[in-house]
Motif scaffolding. Structure first.
Motif, PDB file in Angstrom:
ATOM      1  N   ASP A   1     -11.342  62.967  -7.044  1.00  0.00           N
ATOM      2  CA  ASP A   1     -10.344  63.279  -6.017  1.00  0.00           C
ATOM      3  C   ASP A   1     -10.900  64.451  -5.196  1.00  0.00           C
ATOM      4  OD1 ASP A   1      -8.235  63.947  -4.412  1.00  0.00           O
ATOM      5  OD2 ASP A   1      -6.746  63.973  -6.027  1.00  0.00           O
ATOM      6  N   PHE A   2     -11.457  64.140  -4.018  1.00  0.00           N
ATOM      7  CA  PHE A   2     -12.116  65.174  -3.223  1.00  0.00           C
ATOM      8  C   PHE A   2     -11.137  66.216  -2.708  1.00  0.00           C
ATOM      9  CE2 PHE A   2     -15.418  62.078  -3.447  1.00  0.00           C
ATOM     10  CZ  PHE A   2     -16.599  62.793  -3.344  1.00  0.00           C
ATOM     11  N   ALA A   3      -9.885  65.860  -2.591  1.00  0.00           N
ATOM     12  CA  ALA A   3      -8.886  66.824  -2.141  1.00  0.00           C
ATOM     13  C   ALA A   3      -8.679  67.936  -3.164  1.00  0.00           C
ATOM     14  CB  ALA A   3      -7.555  66.116  -1.864  1.00  0.00           C
ATOM     15  N   LYS A   4      -9.075  67.670  -4.403  1.00  0.00           N
ATOM     16  CA  LYS A   4      -8.892  68.664  -5.455  1.00  0.00           C
ATOM     17  C   LYS A   4     -10.156  69.485  -5.713  1.00  0.00           C
ATOM     18  CE  LYS A   4      -5.233  66.130  -7.887  1.00  0.00           C
ATOM     19  NZ  LYS A   4      -4.813  65.511  -9.172  1.00  0.00           N
ATOM     20  N   LEU A   5     -11.250  69.138  -5.020  1.00  0.00           N
ATOM     21  CA  LEU A   5     -12.467  69.917  -5.176  1.00  0.00           C
ATOM     22  C   LEU A   5     -12.298  71.297  -4.538  1.00  0.00           C
ATOM     23  CD1 LEU A   5     -15.280  67.321  -4.368  1.00  0.00           C
ATOM     24  CD2 LEU A   5     -14.558  68.140  -6.627  1.00  0.00           C
ATOM     25  N   THR A   6     -12.997  72.270  -5.058  1.00  0.00           N
ATOM     26  CA  THR A   6     -12.936  73.618  -4.504  1.00  0.00           C
ATOM     27  C   THR A   6     -13.871  73.719  -3.307  1.00  0.00           C
ATOM     28  OG1 THR A   6     -12.516  74.523  -6.702  1.00  0.00           O
ATOM     29  CG2 THR A   6     -13.255  76.069  -4.985  1.00  0.00           C
ATOM     30  N   PRO A   7     -13.350  73.956  -2.105  1.00  0.00           N
ATOM     31  CA  PRO A   7     -14.230  74.064  -0.925  1.00  0.00           C
ATOM     32  C   PRO A   7     -15.207  75.227  -1.080  1.00  0.00           C
ATOM     33  CG  PRO A   7     -11.922  73.861  -0.286  1.00  0.00           C
ATOM     34  CD  PRO A   7     -11.929  74.124  -1.759  1.00  0.00           C
ATOM     35  N   ASN A   8     -16.438  75.029  -0.591  1.00  0.00           N
ATOM     36  CA  ASN A   8     -17.426  76.100  -0.702  1.00  0.00           C
ATOM     37  C   ASN A   8     -17.359  77.082   0.463  1.00  0.00           C
ATOM     38  OD1 ASN A   8     -18.714  74.786   1.450  1.00  0.00           O
ATOM     39  ND2 ASN A   8     -20.173  73.737   0.099  1.00  0.00           N
ATOM     40  N   GLY A   9     -16.556  76.759   1.481  1.00  0.00           N
ATOM     41  CA  GLY A   9     -16.398  77.659   2.619  1.00  0.00           C
ATOM     42  C   GLY A   9     -17.536  77.607   3.620  1.00  0.00           C
ATOM     43  N   ARG A  10     -18.534  76.772   3.381  1.00  0.00           N
ATOM     44  CA  ARG A  10     -19.682  76.661   4.285  1.00  0.00           C
ATOM     45  C   ARG A  10     -19.791  75.287   4.938  1.00  0.00           C
ATOM     46  NH1 ARG A  10     -21.715  78.072  -0.468  1.00  0.00           N
ATOM     47  NH2 ARG A  10     -23.052  76.209  -0.512  1.00  0.00           N
ATOM     48  N   HIS A  11     -18.866  74.400   4.624  1.00  0.00           N
ATOM     49  CA  HIS A  11     -18.949  73.030   5.130  1.00  0.00           C
ATOM     50  C   HIS A  11     -18.851  73.036   6.657  1.00  0.00           C
ATOM     51  CE1 HIS A  11     -17.166  68.813   5.707  1.00  0.00           C
ATOM     52  NE2 HIS A  11     -18.455  68.674   5.436  1.00  0.00           N
ATOM     53  N   ALA A  12     -19.933  72.607   7.316  1.00  0.00           N
ATOM     54  CA  ALA A  12     -20.009  72.727   8.782  1.00  0.00           C
ATOM     55  C   ALA A  12     -19.252  71.634   9.510  1.00  0.00           C
ATOM     56  CB  ALA A  12     -21.475  72.720   9.212  1.00  0.00           C
ATOM     57  N   ALA A  13     -19.133  70.470   8.894  1.00  0.00           N
ATOM     58  CA  ALA A  13     -18.485  69.341   9.574  1.00  0.00           C
ATOM     59  C   ALA A  13     -16.972  69.407   9.394  1.00  0.00           C
ATOM     60  CB  ALA A  13     -19.031  68.025   9.043  1.00  0.00           C
ATOM     61  N   ASN A  14     -16.394  70.494   9.848  1.00  0.00           N
ATOM     62  CA  ASN A  14     -14.941  70.617   9.790  1.00  0.00           C
ATOM     63  C   ASN A  14     -14.362  70.503  11.201  1.00  0.00           C
ATOM     64  OD1 ASN A  14     -14.364  73.509  10.915  1.00  0.00           O
ATOM     65  ND2 ASN A  14     -16.018  73.816   9.415  1.00  0.00           N
ATOM     66  N   THR A  15     -13.125  70.169  11.286  1.00  0.00           N
ATOM     67  CA  THR A  15     -12.501  69.839  12.570  1.00  0.00           C
ATOM     68  C   THR A  15     -12.624  70.975  13.578  1.00  0.00           C
ATOM     69  OG1 THR A  15     -10.937  68.377  11.446  1.00  0.00           O
ATOM     70  CG2 THR A  15     -10.354  69.102  13.671  1.00  0.00           C
ATOM     71  N   ALA A  16     -12.344  72.189  13.176  1.00  0.00           N
ATOM     72  CA  ALA A  16     -12.372  73.321  14.111  1.00  0.00           C
ATOM     73  C   ALA A  16     -13.785  73.554  14.643  1.00  0.00           C
ATOM     74  CB  ALA A  16     -11.839  74.580  13.426  1.00  0.00           C
ATOM     75  N   ASN A  17     -14.774  73.486  13.775  1.00  0.00           N
ATOM     76  CA  ASN A  17     -16.152  73.727  14.198  1.00  0.00           C
ATOM     77  C   ASN A  17     -16.649  72.621  15.126  1.00  0.00           C
ATOM     78  OD1 ASN A  17     -18.655  75.210  14.131  1.00  0.00           O
ATOM     79  ND2 ASN A  17     -19.466  73.658  12.745  1.00  0.00           N
ATOM     80  N   VAL A  18     -16.337  71.379  14.803  1.00  0.00           N
ATOM     81  CA  VAL A  18     -16.775  70.264  15.640  1.00  0.00           C
ATOM     82  C   VAL A  18     -16.133  70.362  17.026  1.00  0.00           C
ATOM     83  CG1 VAL A  18     -16.798  67.754  15.901  1.00  0.00           C
ATOM     84  CG2 VAL A  18     -17.248  68.782  13.661  1.00  0.00           C
ATOM     85  N   LYS A  19     -14.905  70.826  17.094  1.00  0.00           N
ATOM     86  CA  LYS A  19     -14.254  71.000  18.402  1.00  0.00           C
ATOM     87  C   LYS A  19     -15.012  72.010  19.262  1.00  0.00           C
ATOM     88  CE  LYS A  19      -9.475  69.565  17.613  1.00  0.00           C
ATOM     89  NZ  LYS A  19      -8.043  69.961  17.635  1.00  0.00           N
ATOM     90  N   LYS A  20     -15.568  73.047  18.633  1.00  0.00           N
ATOM     91  CA  LYS A  20     -16.361  74.024  19.392  1.00  0.00           C
ATOM     92  C   LYS A  20     -17.590  73.355  19.999  1.00  0.00           C
ATOM     93  CE  LYS A  20     -14.977  78.019  16.563  1.00  0.00           C
ATOM     94  NZ  LYS A  20     -15.467  79.062  15.614  1.00  0.00           N
ATOM     95  N   TYR A  21     -18.218  72.477  19.233  1.00  0.00           N
ATOM     96  CA  TYR A  21     -19.383  71.750  19.746  1.00  0.00           C
ATOM     97  C   TYR A  21     -18.979  70.798  20.866  1.00  0.00           C
ATOM     98  CZ  TYR A  21     -22.839  73.385  16.347  1.00  0.00           C
ATOM     99  OH  TYR A  21     -23.721  74.156  15.631  1.00  0.00           O
ATOM    100  N   ILE A  22     -17.846  70.167  20.714  1.00  0.00           N
ATOM    101  CA  ILE A  22     -17.347  69.276  21.767  1.00  0.00           C
ATOM    102  C   ILE A  22     -17.090  70.064  23.044  1.00  0.00           C
ATOM    103  CG2 ILE A  22     -15.389  67.832  22.467  1.00  0.00           C
ATOM    104  CD1 ILE A  22     -15.196  66.940  19.505  1.00  0.00           C
ATOM    105  N   ASP A  23     -16.504  71.234  22.912  1.00  0.00           N
ATOM    106  CA  ASP A  23     -16.258  72.087  24.085  1.00  0.00           C
ATOM    107  C   ASP A  23     -17.571  72.459  24.768  1.00  0.00           C
ATOM    108  OD1 ASP A  23     -13.528  72.047  23.659  1.00  0.00           O
ATOM    109  OD2 ASP A  23     -13.496  73.958  22.570  1.00  0.00           O
ATOM    110  N   PHE A  24     -18.566  72.814  23.973  1.00  0.00           N
ATOM    111  CA  PHE A  24     -19.868  73.196  24.531  1.00  0.00           C
ATOM    112  C   PHE A  24     -20.522  72.006  25.222  1.00  0.00           C
ATOM    113  CE2 PHE A  24     -24.452  73.919  24.335  1.00  0.00           C
ATOM    114  CZ  PHE A  24     -24.551  75.204  24.841  1.00  0.00           C
ATOM    115  N   ALA A  25     -20.450  70.833  24.606  1.00  0.00           N
ATOM    116  CA  ALA A  25     -21.025  69.630  25.209  1.00  0.00           C
ATOM    117  C   ALA A  25     -20.354  69.324  26.547  1.00  0.00           C
ATOM    118  CB  ALA A  25     -20.886  68.447  24.256  1.00  0.00           C
ATOM    119  N   ALA A  26     -19.061  69.381  26.578  1.00  0.00           N
ATOM    120  CA  ALA A  26     -18.327  69.080  27.806  1.00  0.00           C
ATOM    121  C   ALA A  26     -18.641  70.080  28.910  1.00  0.00           C
ATOM    122  CB  ALA A  26     -16.831  69.055  27.512  1.00  0.00           C
TER     123      ALA A  26
END
Length: 698
Positions: A330-355
């Protein structure tokens, strides 16, 4: 001509004499001679402007079944000649129109009750030949033990090579004479992930050479379909190479069912290195595209959530826990490492930069579950390619990207578990179609499963092609990494836009690449097709990220700009972190401006291992871009603008290495200036050690 050749053959048989057959290139510079020896062994030789390129070399096969091999006791039953001089327009590419001009000789050979044909095509820039097996009762199904094609060289050529390997081509190049290959092999075979070096002395294609009498010679293959890739055995005493096919799990070198044919064996040759880079022979030897609709295939400029991970500022994995199992954990129960780059907020920053900067897409790696334990040679079920991590919102990111006029690029890392990927492919591509993805980067890191198969074997060659064909049904473009090196198949499958298939930019974060590397790649890996080299790294010293990270990109910043012209790809990435581009906005302008599709290409200067300077005209625009790169030595590039239309004035914006620039000591030093130019202008410009030059002309 056909009747004359039949008459000559008939006379030769009557007289008991073996008559050589000759074929000339359209311009007469290349001459091919084919003949049978007294033992009925087929042989060929090739000359260029009367200079020997390939001395008499044998052709044929060793097969696993039957008492008589396909290597001797042949007779010539028929010889036919033909020519073609046509032109075709690629969907994308380095030029709008490609001329296909060759003379052909078709030789029908018989061996008792078996038949084999050899088709030779001689272009002005080289030779292509292949074996063809007609449908026949006595040679219906057979297994190849080895292809016996030889390439006997006329001298001890200077050679640019990487070690023979069944699973990877991610080596740096070594430059020696043919006689020096054996002595340098141990050093050249440095550790590469998942390498499978050939035990005997062998090198990979494309193989680039320069002879002592000034000939540039490139050996490779074209149209690699349903056949294992060709490596080259090295006989350093005879100065010869011979075919070494990649084996399957049983050690066989190819399963054949007639009618069948091999890939083309290619020899590109010239006395001018620029003509090697301008050759289109390999792509011409591939079949035309049969897709009815190609309107969805578009050259693309992209950025990505990628370099964060290589610089240690992010992670592909959501958690640091291991021993996870898909379908159970159950991945929802895994402890996040805090370094996962493919998260929604970070990807939105890349989308903003691309646009904001005119990029088409954003690649996101590490978005899907399974990365915690993905390089595991035991595991089979690695990824399902449809389930995101808890912090990656597929629907929201597609909505957000669409609102900005940007697309998100899919990533399918297989971890080498190809059987697992094939089970999931249809669902994965349907998931892409349902969520607005039109491009995918595929990856094949690790040993191939089913176990015993190799990245460059017949089964995997078929897999890569089948992936491109299946993707086309969903209108998806493909960029494959860790795949077999290309052989011009982008003509047949134009949605297969690019490949990695060599040591690319990611290795700058893992020990670095020698400055000469990208002066060799255009003459080797890129002979078969575009490379997703992932250029554009502005922050070249990694201690910027961490005092413990001692890696360094071995180029100047300007050389990174030049790659957008010299390292051709219709799928071109700006690979650095957005914040580094924001630190150098004036230099970043070149990456924003440079085209990814071209009307024409002009090779201005070239010498393998030393320098390359290329100019290209943007498709459908009166804009030109120039890129020049050098090795570890500073040099003065001479840029001739005679490719510009006469009678008009243009403005050239020149991005040049600074006076004190140096890849190691001062890589970020650069200057920018604008000067008027015409078709009569010749510009001299210093390139720093490991440096480059980039110019936009409007």
């Amino acid at each position: 001509m056909f009747k004359k050749s039949l008459l000559l053959i008939g006379l030769c048989f009557l007289c008991g004499i073996i008559q050589a057959q000759e074929l000339k290139s359209p311009d007469g510079n290349l001459v091919l001679n084919f003949q049978l020896t007294d033992q009925g062994v087929p042989t060929y030789k090739l000359t260029y402007k009367t200079k020997d390129v390939i001395k008499e070399s044998k052709l044929g096969f060793a097969i696993a079944s039957g008492t008589e091999q396909l290597d001797k006791n042949f007779k010539v039953a028929d010889v036919q000649y033909s020519s073609e001089d046509t032109a075709w327009e690629p969907i994308w590419g380095e030029q709008r129109e490609i001329r296909n001009n060759y003379n052909e000789m078709f030789v029908n050979l018989t061996q008792d009750n078996r038949m084999i044909n050899i088709r030779f095509r001689l272009f002005n820039d080289g030779l292509g030949f292949r074996y063809e097996f007609p449908k026949q009762e006595n040679l219906f199904t057979f297994v190849i033990k080895e292809e016996l094609t030889e390439f006997n060289m006329a001298g001890d050529n200077k050679t640019f090579w990487i070690p023979g390997d069944y699973d990877t081509n991610e080596y740096t190049y070594t430059t020696t004479k043919i006689t020096g290959i054996a002595g340098a092999m141990k050093e050249a075979t440095h550790h590469v992930l998942d390498q499978f070096p050939i035990k005997t002395l062998a090198v990979q294609t494309p193989l680039m050479m320069k002879s002592d009498n000034g000939l540039y010679i490139n050996i490779h293959e074209a149209a690699l379909v349903d056949y294992p890739a060709m490596q080259l055995n090295v006989d350093d005493k005879k100065l010869a190479f011979s075919a070494h096919l990649v084996p399957d799990v049983f050690g066989n070198k190819g399963d054949m069912n007639t009618p069948a044919q091999t890939p083309w064996r290619t020899i590109v040759v010239s006395d001018d290195a620029r003509n090697i880079l301008s050759s289109r022979m390999i792509v011409n030897l591939n079949e035309p595209c049969t897709y009815e609709d190609v309107s969805w295939i578009k050259p693309t400029k992209y950025i990505g959530v990628w370099w964060q991970m290589f610089t240690g500022r992010g992670s592909w994995a959501y958690s640091d826990e291991t021993n996870i199992k898909l379908g159970v954990t159950d991945f929802a129960k895994l402890t996040p490492n805090g370094r996962h780059a493919a998260n929604t907020a970070n990807v939105k920053k890349y989308i903003d930069f691309a646009a904001a900067n005119g990029f088409d897409q954003v690649l996101v790696e590490g978005w899907n579950i399974g990365w915690e334990d993905w390089i595991n040679p035991v595991r089979e079920y690695l990824f399902d390619f449809v389930t995101p991590y808890p912090d990656f919102d597929v629907k929201e990111l597609q909505r957000y990207a669409a609102s900005k006029g940007v697309k998100v690029m899919m990533h399918h890392e297989t971890g080498g578990s190809v059987s697992n990927y094939e089970r999931h492919q249809k669902d994965a591509f349907q998931f892409m179609a349902d969520n607005g993805y039109n491009a995918v980067k595929t990856g094949y890191v690790s040993r191939i499963r089913p176990k015993g198969e190799h990245h460059d074997g017949q089964a995997m060659v078929n897999h890569y092609i089948n992936t491109a064909k299946l993707a086309a049904k969903y209108k998806v473009m493909v960029n494959s990494h860790e795949a077999v090196r290309p052989t011009g198949l982008y003509r047949t499958y134009p949605n297969w836009l690019a490949q990695e298939s060599a040591r690319g930019t990611e290795f700058e974060s893992m020990g670095g690449l020698p400055p000469e590397h990208t002066t060799i790649l255009p003459f080797t890996r890129m002979m078969g097709g575009p490379m997703d080299y992932t250029p554009g790294i502005f922050q070249t010293d990694f201690t910027y990220y961490s005092a413990d990270n001692h890696n360094r990109v071995r180029t100047t910043l300007v050389k990174q700009l030049a790659y957008y012209v010299t390292m051709y790809s219709p799928l071109q990435m700006a690979a650095d972190l957005p914040e580094n581009y924001e630190r150098f906005p004036d230099a970043f302008q070149f990456i924003k401006d440079v085209a990814v599709d071209w009307d024409n290409t002009y090779i201005l200067e070239a010498e393998p291992g030393d320098y390359v300077t290329i100019a290209r005209k943007a498709k459908g625009k009166n804009e030109w871009f120039i890129g020049g790169v050098t090795d570890e030595n500073a040099r003065e590039a001479v840029i001739d603008f005679s490719f510009l239309p006469a009678g008009a004035k243009y403005t050239a914006t020149i991005y040049a290495d600074g006076k004190e620039a140096d890849w190691e000591k001062n890589p970020q030093s650069y200057t920018i200036k604008s000067v008027p130019v015409t078709h009569k202008t010749k510009l001299k410009q210093r390139l720093a050690p490991g440096g480059g030059i980039a110019i936009s002309v409007k």
